[in-house]
Design a protein around this motif. Structure first.
Motif, short mmCIF file in Angstrom:
data_model
loop_
_atom_site.label_atom_id
_atom_site.label_comp_id
_atom_site.label_asym_id
_atom_site.label_seq_id
_atom_site.Cartn_x
_atom_site.Cartn_y
_atom_site.Cartn_z
N HIS A 130 43.91 48.39 29.10
CA HIS A 130 42.58 47.84 28.57
C HIS A 130 42.84 47.03 27.47
O HIS A 130 42.20 46.02 27.09
N ASP A 131 43.29 47.81 26.45
CA ASP A 131 43.22 46.92 24.97
C ASP A 131 44.19 45.92 25.01
O ASP A 131 43.87 44.94 24.53
N LEU A 132 45.52 45.68 26.06
CA LEU A 132 46.38 44.57 25.77
C LEU A 132 45.44 43.58 26.52
O LEU A 132 45.56 42.48 26.28
N THR A 133 44.69 43.93 27.59
CA THR A 133 44.06 42.82 28.34
C THR A 133 42.86 42.33 27.72
O THR A 133 42.74 41.00 27.45
N ALA A 134 42.16 43.09 27.14
CA ALA A 134 41.04 42.91 26.52
C ALA A 134 41.35 41.86 25.13
O ALA A 134 40.62 40.97 24.89
N VAL A 135 42.24 42.34 24.34
CA VAL A 135 42.70 41.70 23.10
C VAL A 135 42.98 40.30 23.44
O VAL A 135 42.87 39.51 22.92
N SER A 136 44.21 40.28 24.55
CA SER A 136 44.65 39.17 24.85
C SER A 136 43.67 38.09 25.29
O SER A 136 43.79 36.83 24.99
N PRO A 138 52.21 44.05 31.91
CA PRO A 138 51.60 42.64 31.81
C PRO A 138 50.83 42.27 33.12
O PRO A 138 50.20 41.45 33.05
N VAL A 139 51.22 42.83 34.25
CA VAL A 139 50.57 42.49 35.40
C VAL A 139 48.98 42.95 35.19
O VAL A 139 48.18 42.18 35.90
N ALA A 140 48.60 43.83 34.45
CA ALA A 140 47.15 44.01 34.02
C ALA A 140 46.56 42.76 33.69
O ALA A 140 45.41 42.84 33.88
N LEU A 141 47.30 41.99 32.93
CA LEU A 141 46.72 40.67 32.35
C LEU A 141 46.34 39.84 33.39
O LEU A 141 45.20 39.08 33.35
N LEU A 142 47.21 39.79 34.38
CA LEU A 142 46.89 38.59 35.48
C LEU A 142 45.98 39.27 36.56
O LEU A 142 45.22 38.43 37.14
N GLY A 143 46.08 40.55 37.08
CA GLY A 143 45.33 40.95 38.20
C GLY A 143 43.83 40.47 38.04
O GLY A 143 43.42 40.03 39.08
N PRO A 144 43.17 40.98 37.05
CA PRO A 144 41.74 40.33 36.67
C PRO A 144 41.50 38.85 36.87
O PRO A 144 40.59 38.32 37.81
N LEU A 145 42.22 38.05 36.59
CA LEU A 145 42.36 36.60 36.77
C LEU A 145 42.60 36.28 38.15
O LEU A 145 42.13 35.04 38.53
N LEU A 146 43.15 37.13 38.97
CA LEU A 146 43.54 36.74 40.24
C LEU A 146 42.07 37.23 41.13
O LEU A 146 42.27 36.79 42.39
N GLY A 147 41.30 37.90 40.35
CA GLY A 147 40.11 38.18 41.14
C GLY A 147 40.22 39.78 41.86
O GLY A 147 39.56 40.14 42.64
N LEU A 148 41.28 40.45 41.50
CA LEU A 148 41.76 41.55 41.95
C LEU A 148 41.27 42.80 41.15
O LEU A 148 41.43 42.71 39.91
N THR A 149 40.88 43.94 41.95
CA THR A 149 40.59 45.08 41.04
C THR A 149 41.95 45.75 40.69
O THR A 149 42.81 45.59 41.63
N THR A 150 42.30 45.84 39.59
CA THR A 150 43.61 46.21 39.16
C THR A 150 43.86 47.65 38.50
O THR A 150 42.83 48.07 37.45
#
Length: 525
Positions: A67-73, A211-223
């Motif tokens: 969560h922190d990696l995704t939200a901060v990035s 790092p896949v957690a960064l891309l998943g939400p941008l792909l529209g996927l529940t990650t």
């Protein structure tokens, strides 16, 4: 020409009540919805701005929390700053000297390492701590602040094609380098993954690599981000992977062969199946058919298993399904030893440079997924990058061929060629055959001795149930049928190969060659 690509907030704007990210820890999960993630990112962008972070600042983000990696990035992207991702086990001090970051954002352990080892000391002006631990002292970034009250200010996102991210290579095949991604590079990667996955509204992605957690939400996927041991993925308790797959009904799995092996073994050991899985994407190292067979026993018959080829500098490049992969092993085209990587993805062009008389040479690619440059490494750019009419051409350092169907074949890394007296062996040429021997988990070809006259040594890791003598006999039988098998001078049994830190899947051949040299010296005494 000005290139405009959708911003982070724009990509997350649809379906605000849909789940963006699920963090799984044991029997507990923490869920963040898409609308909540957008609001939190804008709150974080405000906090970053208040802390002095400005557009164009380079900000190292070092945390194992998905969560922190995704939200901060995302928040840094909204602000116009550039997130920098570095392996915590890599040569961090050297990487920071290369990138000269303005900001360091990380969990307490990362800050302790930074202070103890002096990481980035001449450059870092802003230091921010994530996570709940009381140490080390420093300004905390409110990554978990409840979203409520007055809505955050909606900061305008950059609308050009400037730098969006710097992702360092793992250093498993040389000194780590920071690959620059522009906004168009990230957009190209998302487009390629969308074409590969074909996301569905009800898809749930299991991210076997942080790092896949960064891309998943941008792909529209529940990650779903499971509790992977990011310092040693192959040591992750397999239940931490399989339980969230079952609990959240994962439909798509992205992971390395090492992580997929944990999943397959757990399912076999406990008689578990994964009925919701429709697609598995393996990346980080070649996918072997023995692992495919184990996965097939756990997933529905119509599930798709893909081996995806690419690198930090160009991801993804190509993909091949397991049925075509199997056929290519049973009936390879004449002269195409090694492992088939499939056809390049739409928009990606593959070329073979400096090909020999057999058509083997270095794989080079162009396309929207290719990083245009390394950060502050003109030497690396000069060695691997060139401008073409189709964009930047990137030399991968991998050896391969193109067959008559336009498919790529992988022969191994250029740096791992074994050069003997009057011959040269490519690692994947030998290993792809030797790995098919019954009772063998994997093999690794290394060269012992000087670079111009090496002794080819094949290290063999048997399955736990296979006696050593039987394993060696099985490998010798396979090598007898291989055109270059007689070149292998020695076989050595080794349980557990040293591997890359990121995926635990690429073999660390330098360390393994050193071990092999010591064993052979011991035999000679």
């Amino acid at each position: 020409m000005t290139v405009t690509v959708p911003g982070i907030a724009a990509r997350l704007a649809d379906r605000p009540e849909a789940v963006a990210l699920v963090e799984s820890r044991g029997r507990t999960s923490r869920t963040t919805r898409r609308g909540e993630l957008v609001r939190r990112c804008h709150h974080l962008a405000e906090a970053l701005r208040d802390a002095g972070v400005r557009p164009g600042h380079k900000a190292v983000v070092m945390t194992r929390d998905a969560h922190d990696l995704t939200a901060v990035s995302y928040a840094l992207g909204i602000l116009g700053a550039v997130p920098v991702l570095i392996e915590p086990r890599a040569e961090v001090g050297r990487c920071l000297r290369d990138v000269a970051p303005d900001v360091f954002i990380g969990e307490p352990l990362a800050h302790l390492g930074r202070r103890a080892l002096g990481w980035g000391r001449p450059h870092i002006g802003i230091s921010l701590v994530t996570g709940p631990a009381p140490l080390p002292p420093g300004r905390r970034l409110p990554t978990r602040t409840p979203v409520g009250g007055a809505p955050p200010a909606r900061l305008p996102e950059p609308d050009g094609d400037g730098p969006a991210l710097i992702a360092f290579t793992s250093g498993s095949t040389g000194r780590p380098k920071g690959a620059e991604y522009h906004h168009s590079t990230l957009a190209g990667q998302l487009d390629a993954l969308t074409a590969l996955i074909g996301p569905r509204p009800d898809d749930v992605l299991l991210a076997g690599f942080l790092p896949v957690a960064l891309l998943g939400p941008l792909l529209g996927l529940t990650t779903v981000a499971p509790a992977v041991n990011h310092l040693a993925p192959a040591r992750t308790p397999p239940g931490e992977l399989v339980a969230p797959m079952l609990r959240h009904r994962a439909t798509v799995v992205l992971a390395s062969p090492a992580v997929l092996t944990l999943i397959a073994r757990h399912c076999a050991r406990h008689g578990v199946t994964l009925p919701s899985v429709r697609q598995i994407l393996s990346f980080g190292a070649p996918l072997r058919l023995r692992l495919v067979d184990a996965l097939r026993r756990a997933v529905p018959d119509d599930a798709e298993i893909l081996s995806v080829y690419g690198a930090t500098e160009c991801l993804p490049v190509s993909a091949i399904g397991d049925h075509e992969l199997r056929a290519s092993r049973v009936r390879p085209p004449a002269g195409h030893a090694g492992t088939c990587l499939g056809r390049p993805l739409p928009g990606v062009r593959a070329r073979i440079l400096d090909a020999d008389t057999t058509g083997a040479g270095e794989i080079a690619v162009t396309g929207p997924t290719v990083s245009p440059a390394y950060h502050a490494r003109p030497d690396a750019d000069a060695a691997t990058k060139s401008d073409t009419g189709h964009g930047v051409l990137h030399r991968t350092g991998d050896l391969g061929r193109l067959d008559d169907e336009g498919r790529l074949w992988f022969l191994g890394r250029k740096a791992h060629l074994v050069t003997g007296a009057g011959f040269t062996l490519a690692t994947e040429d030998i290993e792809a055959a030797a790995d098919t021997a019954p009772g063998i988990r994997r093999t690794a070809l290394v060269g012992v001795g000087t670079s111009v006259c090496q002794l080819p040594v094949l290290c063999v890791e048997p399955l736990p149930s296979t006696p050593r003598a039987a394993a060696l006999a099985a490998v010798r039988a396979v090598l007898r049928d291989h055109p270059q098998g007689h070149r292998v001078a020695a076989l050595l049994i080794r349980t557990g190969f040293p591997t890359d830190p990121r995926h635990n899947s690429k073999i660390d051949r330098m360390r393994l060659a050193g071990w092999a040299a010591g064993r052979l010296r011991g035999r000679a005494r």
